[in-house]
Design an enzyme around this catalytic site. Structure first.
Site, PDB file in Angstrom:
ATOM      1  N   ASP A 177       7.152 -22.171 -31.578  1.00 60.53           N
ATOM      2  CA  ASP A 177       6.907 -21.379 -30.383  1.00 60.53           C
ATOM      3  C   ASP A 177       8.034 -21.593 -29.372  1.00 60.53           C
ATOM      4  O   ASP A 177       7.805 -21.931 -28.220  1.00 60.53           O
ATOM      5  CB  ASP A 177       5.543 -21.733 -29.796  1.00 60.53           C
ATOM      6  CG  ASP A 177       4.977 -20.625 -28.921  1.00 60.53           C
ATOM      7  OD1 ASP A 177       5.587 -19.524 -28.919  1.00 60.53           O
ATOM      8  OD2 ASP A 177       3.960 -20.838 -28.254  1.00 60.53           O
TER       9      ASP A 177
ATOM     10  N   GLY B 190      -6.182 -25.688 -22.147  1.00 52.88           N
ATOM     11  CA  GLY B 190      -6.888 -25.979 -20.907  1.00 52.88           C
ATOM     12  C   GLY B 190      -5.941 -25.858 -19.732  1.00 52.88           C
ATOM     13  O   GLY B 190      -4.927 -25.166 -19.810  1.00 52.88           O
TER      14      GLY B 190
ATOM     15  N   VAL C  53      -3.352 -27.269 -16.634  1.00 52.65           N
ATOM     16  CA  VAL C  53      -2.357 -28.308 -16.393  1.00 52.65           C
ATOM     17  C   VAL C  53      -2.236 -28.533 -14.883  1.00 52.65           C
ATOM     18  O   VAL C  53      -2.059 -27.584 -14.120  1.00 52.65           O
ATOM     19  CB  VAL C  53      -0.982 -27.903 -16.966  1.00 52.65           C
ATOM     20  CG1 VAL C  53       0.008 -29.046 -16.808  1.00 52.65           C
ATOM     21  CG2 VAL C  53      -1.097 -27.516 -18.427  1.00 52.65           C
TER      22      VAL C  53
END
Ligand SMILES: *[C@@H]1O[C@H](CO)[C@@H](O)[C@H](O)[C@H]1NC(C)=O
Ligand SMILES: *[C@@H]1O[C@H](CO)[C@@H](O)[C@H](O)[C@H]1NC(C)=O
Length: 877
Positions: free
Chosen positions: A652, A539, A541
């Site tokens: 990641d 989503g 930030v």
């Protein structure tokens, strides 16, 4: 017996069945319910909305006792205000006296070992007695919390009160000079006598009675195959249930059993439904769909406990798979501490019907050979009974410590996390087979490991999603989101530390601060787009301000349409709130309201490391600053790999996940936050590759082997990125230069590494420093994980490198500047033989990425789903 007959009668009258259910479904209503927030200023509410009264002036505090009331000077971000931020502190023996109805009570004690003015936190060493029982002896909440890496501690006991009064006494230790005792909160809640009875004593032919004289300490309470259940989700007794993933041994984690969406659990006659909430029975873990695999391993959990005590192990079962309804369809063995506790567990045989709960109690004694030990629970298919399926199931679990004959429940201090030990063990132990614990590496071969690996990337299908797929009534395997702590590395699993013990309870409540949606809206000026910091799969930030503008935060608002389920969100909070390190971005709190899922983090004023390297208006960073940032990031990663209870693989690592605060302190972010965004399609395994291209460990493709060394590989790319100030993947460059890893390794091989460094750094790097950093980076990029250094080694090398740089900077002698300036970075292709692309799959991949279709996409903009098909094509070539 009388009750049983009544239930029986009612069951016969089918028109009353509904009524029966309604009557039974009511929560237990505790007669005594005392929530005492010690030292508080009046009444307060906790994060679960429960009201706590202060002990100041309360009837439970006898007159004439000496104590002082104190406020903790510092609120660590994860610590809830109620009941932790105020305390009562005692320099001498002190007794609270609670008038209570007779019967069993849960006594819960809450400790926040913080600085209280005029008290040295290390001197808080004391005993706690309740009635005739010793609950804690020479207890240091500070040492306990330090060893466990928790911010606060809570404990739960079950005590039968005969006399109508329960005295709880705090006594500073006589062994510690100037010791004191303290308490932040005391909770007393009546509970029905659901734990009494006669149980099998495992490993003997005997039995064990839990009677009114027995006090219990709850040490673990798990909703197996499901999520944590908060105090309000319990059946009126305010018990907390944790998820079980953190306790599963190895990679053989089994699968969560998926159930029909409209499953109705019916409690059998004679079993009150407050024994455990419906949520516990609705979810379960089983071994998996493949009998051959199931026969090859035990579904195992392990629990760090004190020795010298007996433990009550209560297992909760309920057959929830739609296709298992008959006896002898699923029969399994239960081992507790390697002894057979139940040779032929068959849930349907116990309950006669599916969707009916049942629980079984076992007592096991752990002799005191060493102060602490692991208690093991293992399930294995029973083949002797020739069941339809070789599989096992478990829905829930509670473990209680039973008082010793002298009424004692106090045990040893949990062992500290031994970082060094873990590293050594991981080096010493073989990687796969040959190691008795190498379940995956040995017993289950590569192809199967791939299945498990895939499992790590698939998320729990959230309830919302289930509703969408109404018509699938098959048992589908839901995999748990292990993205947070894959302990795929069998040797690391062996090297696990004893860190939880009886203190594990504090984990689920240790979820950080809870924010209301209104607070979040105020903090972000109603999600003002001007405050947008970034956008990812999860989503958007936003930058926000909390505490009247005093604290800047980053607020990550989950996309309500995202597939990222509520469960995963909770697991993330639970996990992230346990990880605290100077070089990890810390979670301050969360907001969960209606469909909103919001996480609140520290604000990082200087943004990402990437923003200071290339394609930027920012001034270039000095070499020393770049090194410092990498040392910080390495130390954060080292903590993830070795410092937490489980080896956590970031998966990641890249320069956009290394954030910089206002003092340029590097913080690793996004650990454990799944990037599976709205585009994720659960039907294609190929879409769930995690990680960013350009940084991906080649071994990860070839062998589907994910270890902490995959992070080391990515970190090697980061090191070359700070050296060269170019992206990990730059499709606009000539073919052989597209992948930084490939290009750097080649340049190293031909002895021209000094020529590809960032022109800004030329003449500024001390040669010895350059040598160490580049050699470390090259080693990080080794093709095979075992050849790569550990994060600890990397950290050590970088520390050496920066010292060499510093001593050079002082002496200001030769720097690496042999680079001829007429040969700019992008003009190297003529020196390359062009024959690089076959060395690793990722090399091939990066070459493909240089092709037209993706050429304009920045490497980090690529999601797994965009490019996995490319990898598949490559593999097929
Ligand atoms: C499962 O655990 C039991 C008890 O420790 C052990 O005897 C058995 O060999 C194990 N089975 C497998 C397949 O690991
Ligand atoms: C627990 O402590 C009580 C009180 O000291 C004692 O009577 C009882 O026997 C103990 N229970 C066990 C199982 O030893």
């Amino acid at each position: 017996m009388k009750n049983r007959n009544i239930y029986f009668l009612l069951e016969q009258l089918s028109c009353f069945v509904l009524l029966v259910h309604v009557v039974l479904a009511a929560n237990y209503a505790p007669r005594d319910k005392i929530l005492l927030n010690c030292g508080a200023n009046g009444e307060t509410s906790d994060i679960d909305g429960r009201k706590w009264i202060t002990d100041i002036g309360s009837k439970y505090v006898p007159p004439g006792m000496n104590s002082i009331v104190s406020d903790a000077t510092l609120q660590k971000p994860s610590v809830p205000i109620t009941p932790y931020m105020t305390a009562r502190v005692f320099s001498s023996e002190y007794t609270y006296s609670f008038p209570l109805a007779s019967g069993r009570k849960f006594l819960r004690l809450y400790f926040y070992p913080a600085d209280y003015p005029n008290f040295d936190v290390t001197k808080g060493v004391f005993s706690v007695n309740a009635g005739q029982y010793t609950l804690l002896k020479n207890f240091s909440a500070y040492d306990t919390a330090t060893n466990l890496n928790y911010d606060f501690i809570s404990k739960e006991y079950s005590i039968n009160v005969e006399s109508g009064t329960l005295n709880v006494t705090f006594t500073p230790s006589r062994d510690t000079p100037n010791s004191y005792a303290f308490i932040n909160g005391i909770e007393i809640v009546s509970h029905p006598d659901i734990y009494a009875g006669t149980s099998m004593l495992v490993g003997t032919f005997g039995s064990f009675d839990i009677d009114n004289f027995t006090a219990l300490e709850n040490v673990y309470r798990l909703n197996v195959g499901g999520q944590a259940i908060s105090v309000n989700g319990d059946t009126g007794m305010y018990r907390q249930w944790e998820g079980d993933t953190a306790y599963i041994f190895g990679t053989a984690i089994g699968v969560s059993v998926d159930t029909d969406q409209n499953i109705t659990i019916s409690y059998p006659a004679g079993m009150p439904d407050y024994v455990a909430p419906v949520d516990v029975y609705e979810t379960a873990r089983s071994m998996g769909p493949t009998p051959e695999i199931n026969l090859g391993f035990n579904l195992s959990w392990y629990f760090d406990v004190d020795t010298g005590f007996s433990y009550l192990v209560r297992l909760h079962f309920c057959e929830v798979a739609p296709d298992i309804t008959k006896i002898n369809q699923r029969v399994f063995e239960i081992f507790i501490n390697n002894e057979t506790a139940q040779p032929d567990a068959d849930v349907i045989a116990w309950t006669t019907k599916s969707k009916v709960p049942v629980y079984k109690d076992y007592v096991v004694y752990l002799p005191s050979e060493s102060p602490r030990q692991d208690l093991w629970l293992k399930l294995h298919p029973n083949t002797y009974m020739k069941p339809n399926r070789f599989d096992a199931i478990l829905n829930g679990l509670e473990i209680f410590k039973i008082n010793s004959s002298d009424g004692n429940l106090a045990g040893a201090l949990p062992n500290p996390i031994q970082k060094q030990d873990i590293i050594d063990l991981s080096r010493v132990l073989p990687h796969d087979s040959g190691n008795k614990n190498g379940i995956i590496g040995g017993a289950i071969g590569g192809g199967i490991a791939a299945i498990f690996l895939v499992g790590f990337f698939l998320c729990f299908v959230s309830r919302r999603r289930k509703e969408k797929n109404q018509n699938s009534s098959d048992v589908t395997s839901n995999w748990i989101p292990l993205s947070l702590y894959e302990n795929t590395h069998s040797s690391i699993s062996t090297a696990k530390t004893n860190t939880t013990g009886s203190y594990a309870r504090s984990a689920p409540s240790n979820l950080g601060r809870h924010f209301s949606f209104a607070e979040i809206k105020a903090a972000t000026n109603n999600f003002d787009e001007a405050r947008l910091l970034g956008e990812g799969g999860f989503g958007k930030v936003y930058k926000g301000e909390i505490d009247d503008g005093k604290t800047e935060v980053a607020i990550k608002r989950g996309n309500p349409l995202s597939d990222q389920g509520v469960n995963e969100f909770r697991t993330e909070i639970e996990m992230l709130s346990k990880l605290r390190h100077r070089h990890l971005v810390s979670l301050i709190g969360y907001c969960e309201e209606d469909t909103e899922m919001i996480l609140v983090y520290d604000y990082m004023a200087h943004g990402t490391l990437r923003e200071h390297l290339y394609k930027t208006q920012n001034l270039p960073l000095t070499w020393k600053k770049r090194l410092e940032i990498c040392i910080g990031a390495a130390s954060g990663l080292n903590y993830l790999h070795t410092g937490a209870k489980h080896t956590i693989i970031h998966r990641d690592v890249k320069t956009t996940n290394i954030l910089l605060d206002k003092n340029w302190v590097a913080k690793v972010s996004d650990f454990g936050l799944s990037k599976t965004g709205p585009a994720m399609d659960h039907s294609h395994v190929s879409t769930v590759v995690k990680g960013s291209f350009g940084y991906l460990d080649p071994e990860y493709y070839r062998r589907q082997k994910l270890t902490e060394k995959s992070d080391v590989y990515s970190f090697g790319v980061v090191l070359f990125e700070i050296l060269t100030a170019r992206p990990a993947l730059d499709p606009a460059l000539p073919k052989e230069q597209v992948s930084l890893a490939e290009w750097a390794l080649h340049s190293h091989k031909v002895g021209m590494l000094d020529q590809i460094i960032d022109p800004y750094l030329r003449g500024k790097i001390a040669p010895e420093c350059f040598k160490i950093v580049t050699e470390t980076a090259v080693k990080c990029l080794a093709d095979v994980g075992t050849d790569r250094p550990s994060m600890w080694d990397v950290l050590h090398n970088l520390n050496t490198a920066i010292k060499l740089q510093e001593s050079r900077d002082d002496g200001s002698a030769n720097m690496v500047d042999e680079v001829s300036d007429e040969m700019p970075l992008n003009a190297k292709s003529k020196n390359i033989d062009g024959n690089l692309t076959d060395s690793t799959i990722s090399n091939g991949l990066s070459t493909t990425l240089g092709g037209q279709s993706l050429a304009t996409v920045d490497s980090d903009g690529l999601t797994g789903s965009d490019v996995f098909s490319q990898i598949m094509n490559l593999n097929g070539r």
